[in-house]
Design a protein around this motif. Sequence first.
Motif, PDB file in Angstrom:
ATOM      1  N   PRO A  66       0.810  -1.218   0.000  1.00 19.64           N
ATOM      2  CA  PRO A  66       0.000   0.000   0.000  1.00 19.64           C
ATOM      3  C   PRO A  66       0.848   1.274   0.000  1.00 19.64           C
ATOM      4  CG  PRO A  66      -0.902  -1.586   1.546  1.00 19.64           C
ATOM      5  CD  PRO A  66       0.398  -2.147   1.079  1.00 19.64           C
ATOM      6  N   GLU A  67       1.991   1.217   0.699  1.00 14.58           N
ATOM      7  CA  GLU A  67       2.863   2.398   0.762  1.00 14.58           C
ATOM      8  C   GLU A  67       3.405   2.751  -0.621  1.00 14.58           C
ATOM      9  OE1 GLU A  67       2.345   0.641   4.624  1.00 14.58           O
ATOM     10  OE2 GLU A  67       3.093  -0.240   2.756  1.00 14.58           O
ATOM     11  N   PHE A  68       3.801   1.745  -1.379  1.00 16.22           N
ATOM     12  CA  PHE A  68       4.310   2.007  -2.731  1.00 16.22           C
ATOM     13  C   PHE A  68       3.179   2.507  -3.636  1.00 16.22           C
ATOM     14  CE2 PHE A  68       5.413   0.547  -7.078  1.00 16.22           C
ATOM     15  CZ  PHE A  68       6.556   1.321  -7.250  1.00 16.22           C
ATOM     16  N   GLN A  69       1.983   1.958  -3.459  1.00 20.79           N
ATOM     17  CA  GLN A  69       0.847   2.406  -4.256  1.00 20.79           C
ATOM     18  C   GLN A  69       0.493   3.862  -3.935  1.00 20.79           C
ATOM     19  OE1 GLN A  69      -2.072  -0.582  -3.331  1.00 20.79           O
ATOM     20  NE2 GLN A  69      -1.133  -2.108  -4.675  1.00 20.79           N
ATOM     21  N   VAL A  70       0.613   4.248  -2.679  1.00 19.39           N
ATOM     22  CA  VAL A  70       0.393   5.650  -2.307  1.00 19.39           C
ATOM     23  C   VAL A  70       1.440   6.543  -2.964  1.00 19.39           C
ATOM     24  CG1 VAL A  70       0.485   7.299  -0.385  1.00 19.39           C
ATOM     25  CG2 VAL A  70      -0.830   5.186  -0.168  1.00 19.39           C
ATOM     26  N   PHE A  71       2.695   6.061  -2.997  1.00 14.50           N
ATOM     27  CA  PHE A  71       3.753   6.820  -3.687  1.00 14.50           C
ATOM     28  C   PHE A  71       3.381   7.040  -5.153  1.00 14.50           C
ATOM     29  CE2 PHE A  71       7.456   6.416  -6.522  1.00 14.50           C
ATOM     30  CZ  PHE A  71       8.108   7.618  -6.218  1.00 14.50           C
ATOM     31  N   LEU A  72       2.866   6.007  -5.809  1.00 17.96           N
ATOM     32  CA  LEU A  72       2.450   6.136  -7.206  1.00 17.96           C
ATOM     33  C   LEU A  72       1.302   7.132  -7.352  1.00 17.96           C
ATOM     34  CD1 LEU A  72       2.519   2.401  -8.431  1.00 17.96           C
ATOM     35  CD2 LEU A  72       4.166   4.210  -8.963  1.00 17.96           C
ATOM     36  N   ILE A  73       0.343   7.075  -6.424  1.00 15.85           N
ATOM     37  CA  ILE A  73      -0.777   8.021  -6.463  1.00 15.85           C
ATOM     38  C   ILE A  73      -0.270   9.454  -6.342  1.00 15.85           C
ATOM     39  CG2 ILE A  73      -2.792   8.866  -5.196  1.00 15.85           C
ATOM     40  CD1 ILE A  73      -3.421   5.957  -4.501  1.00 15.85           C
ATOM     41  N   MET A  74       0.645   9.677  -5.397  1.00 16.77           N
ATOM     42  CA  MET A  74       1.183  11.022  -5.204  1.00 16.77           C
ATOM     43  C   MET A  74       1.938  11.498  -6.442  1.00 16.77           C
ATOM     44  SD  MET A  74       0.248  12.244  -2.259  1.00 16.77           S
ATOM     45  CE  MET A  74      -1.326  11.534  -2.724  1.00 16.77           C
ATOM     46  N   LEU A  75       2.657  10.583  -7.089  1.00 12.98           N
ATOM     47  CA  LEU A  75       3.408  10.935  -8.299  1.00 12.98           C
ATOM     48  C   LEU A  75       2.458  11.327  -9.425  1.00 12.98           C
ATOM     49  CD1 LEU A  75       6.309  11.045  -9.417  1.00 12.98           C
ATOM     50  CD2 LEU A  75       5.994   8.690 -10.236  1.00 12.98           C
ATOM     51  N   ILE A  76       1.403  10.523  -9.621  1.00 18.04           N
ATOM     52  CA  ILE A  76       0.430  10.826 -10.664  1.00 18.04           C
ATOM     53  C   ILE A  76      -0.328  12.109 -10.330  1.00 18.04           C
ATOM     54  CG2 ILE A  76      -1.745  10.029 -11.695  1.00 18.04           C
ATOM     55  CD1 ILE A  76      -0.623   7.226 -11.679  1.00 18.04           C
ATOM     56  N   THR A  77      -0.638  12.304  -9.044  1.00 15.96           N
ATOM     57  CA  THR A  77      -1.320  13.533  -8.623  1.00 15.96           C
ATOM     58  C   THR A  77      -0.463  14.758  -8.908  1.00 15.96           C
ATOM     59  OG1 THR A  77      -2.533  12.349  -6.892  1.00 15.96           O
ATOM     60  CG2 THR A  77      -2.369  14.743  -6.671  1.00 15.96           C
ATOM     61  N   LEU A  78       0.857  14.625  -8.711  1.00 18.17           N
ATOM     62  CA  LEU A  78       1.772  15.726  -9.019  1.00 18.17           C
ATOM     63  C   LEU A  78       1.694  16.085 -10.501  1.00 18.17           C
ATOM     64  CD1 LEU A  78       4.100  17.674  -8.342  1.00 18.17           C
ATOM     65  CD2 LEU A  78       5.689  15.756  -8.729  1.00 18.17           C
ATOM     66  N   PHE A  79       1.758  15.069 -11.365  1.00 16.12           N
ATOM     67  CA  PHE A  79       1.661  15.324 -12.801  1.00 16.12           C
ATOM     68  C   PHE A  79       0.306  15.923 -13.167  1.00 16.12           C
ATOM     69  CE2 PHE A  79       4.916  11.762 -13.243  1.00 16.12           C
ATOM     70  CZ  PHE A  79       5.957  12.636 -13.515  1.00 16.12           C
ATOM     71  N   ALA A 102      -7.764   9.151  -2.423  1.00 19.54           N
ATOM     72  CA  ALA A 102      -7.363   7.852  -2.965  1.00 19.54           C
ATOM     73  C   ALA A 102      -6.300   7.207  -2.081  1.00 19.54           C
ATOM     74  CB  ALA A 102      -6.845   8.017  -4.394  1.00 19.54           C
ATOM     75  N   SER A 103      -5.333   8.000  -1.629  1.00 23.29           N
ATOM     76  CA  SER A 103      -4.250   7.464  -0.790  1.00 23.29           C
ATOM     77  C   SER A 103      -4.779   6.946   0.545  1.00 23.29           C
ATOM     78  CB  SER A 103      -3.197   8.549  -0.535  1.00 23.29           C
ATOM     79  OG  SER A 103      -2.626   8.986  -1.744  1.00 23.29           O
ATOM     80  N   VAL A 104      -5.650   7.727   1.163  1.00 20.78           N
ATOM     81  CA  VAL A 104      -6.225   7.324   2.445  1.00 20.78           C
ATOM     82  C   VAL A 104      -7.003   6.017   2.299  1.00 20.78           C
ATOM     83  CG1 VAL A 104      -7.940   7.938   4.194  1.00 20.78           C
ATOM     84  CG2 VAL A 104      -6.297   9.644   3.410  1.00 20.78           C
ATOM     85  N   LEU A 105      -7.754   5.910   1.204  1.00 22.39           N
ATOM     86  CA  LEU A 105      -8.554   4.699   1.000  1.00 22.39           C
ATOM     87  C   LEU A 105      -7.692   3.490   0.644  1.00 22.39           C
ATOM     88  CD1 LEU A 105     -11.591   6.241  -0.919  1.00 22.39           C
ATOM     89  CD2 LEU A 105     -11.512   5.492   1.461  1.00 22.39           C
ATOM     90  N   VAL A 106      -6.573   3.707  -0.049  1.00 17.66           N
ATOM     91  CA  VAL A 106      -5.652   2.605  -0.329  1.00 17.66           C
ATOM     92  C   VAL A 106      -5.032   2.093   0.967  1.00 17.66           C
ATOM     93  CG1 VAL A 106      -3.384   2.068  -1.308  1.00 17.66           C
ATOM     94  CG2 VAL A 106      -5.123   3.145  -2.722  1.00 17.66           C
ATOM     95  N   LEU A 107      -4.665   3.016   1.856  1.00 16.65           N
ATOM     96  CA  LEU A 107      -4.049   2.622   3.124  1.00 16.65           C
ATOM     97  C   LEU A 107      -5.064   2.032   4.101  1.00 16.65           C
ATOM     98  CD1 LEU A 107      -1.644   5.649   3.730  1.00 16.65           C
ATOM     99  CD2 LEU A 107      -0.981   3.302   3.157  1.00 16.65           C
ATOM    100  N   GLY A 108      -6.246   2.652   4.152  1.00 18.43           N
ATOM    101  CA  GLY A 108      -7.220   2.248   5.161  1.00 18.43           C
ATOM    102  C   GLY A 108      -8.318   1.334   4.666  1.00 18.43           C
TER     103      GLY A 108
END
Length: 509
Positions: A236-249, A463-469
């Motif tokens: 989940p932590e890596f998936q959150v990293f991907l979400i943050m990266l895509i959100t940045l773009f 999205a990140s919160v829901l992936v983690l929780g």
Amino acid sequence: MSKFKEPGRLEKKLGLRTNPTVFWTSALLILFFVLLTLIYQDSVEQFFTELQLNISQKMGWFYILAINFILVFAIYLGFSKYKHIRIGGQDSKPEFSFLSWFAMLFNAGIGLALMFYSIAEPILHYSNPPYGTAETTASAQLAMGLTFLHWGFHGWAVYAIVGLSVAFFAYNKGMPLSIRSVFYPIIGERIYTWIGDLIDIIAVVATLFGLATTLGLGIKHISAGLFYLFDWPQTPEFQVFLIMLITLFATISVVLGLQHGIRRLSILSSGLILVLMLFMLIAGPTLFIVNSFVQNLGFYLQNLPELGTWSAVYTPGDWQAGWTIFYWGWWFAWAPFVGIFIARISRGRNIREFIFGVLLAPTLAVFVWITVFGSTALHEELYGAGGIVKAVNANLSTSMYVLLERFPLQGISSVFVILAGVIFFVTSSDSGSLVVDFITTGGQHNPPKRQRIFWALIEGIVASVLVLGGGLIALQTGSLATGVPVAIVLLFVCFGLKKGFDEYLKNGS
């Protein structure tokens, strides 16, 4: 003069330009529902799952009638006396070229799901058809016909009617670029009261949750592909990293705006999938793909009345509830978001261009993509080494990569799939942020950039919160439940839109 409440002292201090009631209420409701989902995840998911199942089982007939009526109405408009009415007035010129317009249509209306379901759906229908014998040439043909049905004219007609309604009332009648405007034929000037605010709040919450859950679930697909290809972690932590990266773009794209952000990314992603299709067409069973496209299209068009009105009344089981009715609910639920975005990019098009552009161009592109990859997968099952059914059942997210392994340059083509998927999600996120900002500003056409950034970041955070929780499936199912009220409203909108066109022709404006 605006008919909405003026921004308060806080909004002015922050440099915001909003409809305060819609903006702040939506933000607080999103926070409340996310917390509720995290705390009572199992209960919320069970509630929405049962609700969606009941809708599918008890309202399936309504979805079928509604979506067929909307398709017929859309085609009627394209040939009617209204076909020469131009969005924005007769002197209005298109803001975007046809290529740019089509690329943005395609990217907003179709996401990463198509890249995987173009293989998974035909294979799943082939191995588990609603009727007939599984894993035969007949079930293969039926599988392609059903996949065309689910991604074809019916769904795009829903987008077309919502988009045309918003565009006409916004650009020809001077109303807000917001979902409340499609209610004008029904409730009149009350769209500017608390009723209109409530409509917009529901649209914002449903749109943002739909985008956030799609982003979260899509990241799981991308993460699975990276794990399959490069053994990267699926945590989940890596998936959150991907979400943050895509959100940045996505945030960068939102700041650049339609012309320099979304338009260019849409053209880039369209180019990538065109390269992928050409690669598979050449590397795969070329003659089989070409022949199957002709036959699949013919089968779909010949059987469209039957496929489109089939209600499984004589076929036991829940196949249709889990597939066709689910798809109709999905198209209806996403219609406010995609419709507003289509409206924003369509000023200057006449109704005939609009209807047949939205109906035909993306549908044919989707059909070509589905045929190239779906028919190749079926060819592997029917005449090749097989194993695609097993791969799809094992992990839908990696089925595309399993198929690409059968052909040359698997590493390069797989990287193309991941890149195209990421760009799909960037364009979905930034177009969604733009639409939410339109709604929360009271339908302003060029809202402040800082507000677009806010909503893009909110999507990524949710999205990140829901992936983690946990809770992605719960909110996705909940957002799909909005399809029923949207379908009901659209039937009234069709009549109201016709009335609006009649008055426009009569008055000359």
